[in-house]
Design an enzyme around this catalytic site. Structure first.
Site, PDB file in Angstrom:
ATOM      1  N   GLU A 151      -5.866 -11.480   7.799  1.00 42.09           N
ATOM      2  CA  GLU A 151      -6.603 -10.249   7.548  1.00 42.09           C
ATOM      3  C   GLU A 151      -8.103 -10.435   7.370  1.00 42.09           C
ATOM      4  OE1 GLU A 151      -4.316  -7.264   5.120  1.00 42.09           O
ATOM      5  OE2 GLU A 151      -3.464  -9.096   4.274  1.00 42.09           O
TER       6      GLU A 151
ATOM      7  N   ASP B 228      16.750 -11.501  -2.733  1.00 40.07           N
ATOM      8  CA  ASP B 228      18.050 -11.255  -3.377  1.00 40.07           C
ATOM      9  C   ASP B 228      18.606  -9.886  -2.997  1.00 40.07           C
ATOM     10  OD1 ASP B 228      18.128 -13.718  -4.583  1.00 40.07           O
ATOM     11  OD2 ASP B 228      17.612 -13.007  -6.585  1.00 40.07           O
TER      12      ASP B 228
ATOM     13  N   ARG C 181       7.286  -5.913   3.273  1.00 37.77           N
ATOM     14  CA  ARG C 181       6.018  -6.503   2.860  1.00 37.77           C
ATOM     15  C   ARG C 181       5.917  -6.458   1.342  1.00 37.77           C
ATOM     16  NH1 ARG C 181       0.027  -4.868   5.057  1.00 37.77           N
ATOM     17  NH2 ARG C 181       0.520  -2.813   4.182  1.00 37.77           N
TER      18      ARG C 181
ATOM     19  N   HIS D  57       0.845  -1.200   0.000  1.00 36.79           N
ATOM     20  CA  HIS D  57       0.000   0.000   0.000  1.00 36.79           C
ATOM     21  C   HIS D  57       0.878   1.247   0.000  1.00 36.79           C
ATOM     22  CE1 HIS D  57      -3.728  -2.192   0.427  1.00 36.79           C
ATOM     23  NE2 HIS D  57      -3.276  -2.823   1.479  1.00 36.79           N
TER      24      HIS D  57
ATOM     25  N   ASP E 218      -8.203  -4.691   7.096  1.00 34.63           N
ATOM     26  CA  ASP E 218      -8.889  -5.661   6.244  1.00 34.63           C
ATOM     27  C   ASP E 218      -9.791  -6.576   7.058  1.00 34.63           C
ATOM     28  OD1 ASP E 218      -8.043  -5.460   3.308  1.00 34.63           O
ATOM     29  OD2 ASP E 218      -6.135  -5.290   4.339  1.00 34.63           O
TER      30      ASP E 218
END
Length: 252
Positions: free
Chosen positions: A151, A87, A73, A48, A177
């Site tokens: 969520e 990575d 995230r 977000h 959520d």
């Protein structure tokens, strides 16, 4: 050269409270500035926010010199996104919207090399310190920490199944959520949502996993800590900036 050590993972295993802050404003400057603020962990958010995967490399580098642990995230529980973020040297991932044990297993597979998983192998990455960690592929998993995000009401009903998945290190509750799934969109502070969060914390702890949450309500954050959250995010950068700006404007 030695592999980087994941202090956040060790703290969770030891049950030490870790206070965090959410970074949604992209770029190295804000991430680095937040890293000086004394928090135990900082969440670099690509779900977000305008931050995209290529931006993370510089942000991780900016945060690295400071005594704070970076958690990233991804935008989704996606093998390719997870591979690229790992990575870049991220050690802890918060995977959004994991609703079933099978989805948790997919996330675990994405952080593990074959034959235990499906993570692609590359030796010239920041994660391997550009090829100077000789045993990286064999032992990378030891320092990686996987958090899955619960969520929805349906997810909370499956906490036991999700927590039992080998490789899931912790479970994070997403109140916004969760509120929407309860028919209360935009009302994360609603008493029914808070009650559901409290039940979720108990369920996660009963399943033997560390529980985490994000809330901008200091009173509720303290309540969650008392109930057993051990990684607790207590603010979002943009929200804190706007609160300060509005309060200052109100003075004049």
């Amino acid at each position: 050269m030695m592999r980087p050590v994941n202090g956040f993972k060790r703290a969770l295993a030891e049950g030490r409270q870790q206070i965090g802050i959410w970074n949604t404003v992209g770029g190295q400057v804000v991430a680095e500035a937040l890293a000086t603020a004394g928090y135990d962990w900082i969440l670099l958010d690509t779900e977000h926010s305008q931050t995209d995967v290529p931006d993370l490399l510089g942000m991780l580098q900016a945060v690295a010199p400071y005594p704070v642990e970076a958690v990233v995230r991804p935008a989704a529980n996606d093998t390719v996104l997870i591979k690229r973020i790992l990575d870049f040297g991220a050690l802890t991932l918060l995977i959004p919207y994991v609703q079933t044990a099978d989805e948790a297993k997919a996330a675990v597979a994405a952080i593990r090399y074959a034959p235990r998983g499906v993570r692609g192998v590359s030796y010239l990455t920041r994660a391997t310190r550009y090829g100077t960690v000789p045993d990286y592929a064999a032992r990378a998993e030891e320092e990686l920490c996987l958090i899955v995000q619960a969520e929805t009401v349906a997810t909370l009903e499956r906490i036991g199944e999700i927590a039992a998945v080998d490789g899931v290190n912790a479970i994070f509750i997403g109140p916004a959520d969760l509120a929407a799934s309860m028919g209360l969109p935009g009302q994360a502070g609603h008493p029914e949502v808070k009650a559901m969060v409290e039940r979720a914390i108990h369920a996660i702890r009963a399943a033997g996993k560390p529980a985490g949450i994000l809330t901008g309500d200091p009173v509720f954050a303290q309540r969650c800590i008392e109930l057993g959250t051990t990684f607790t995010a207590v603010g979002i950068d943009l929200s804190l900036m706007l609160d300060g700006a509005r309060a200052r404007r109100a003075m004049f």
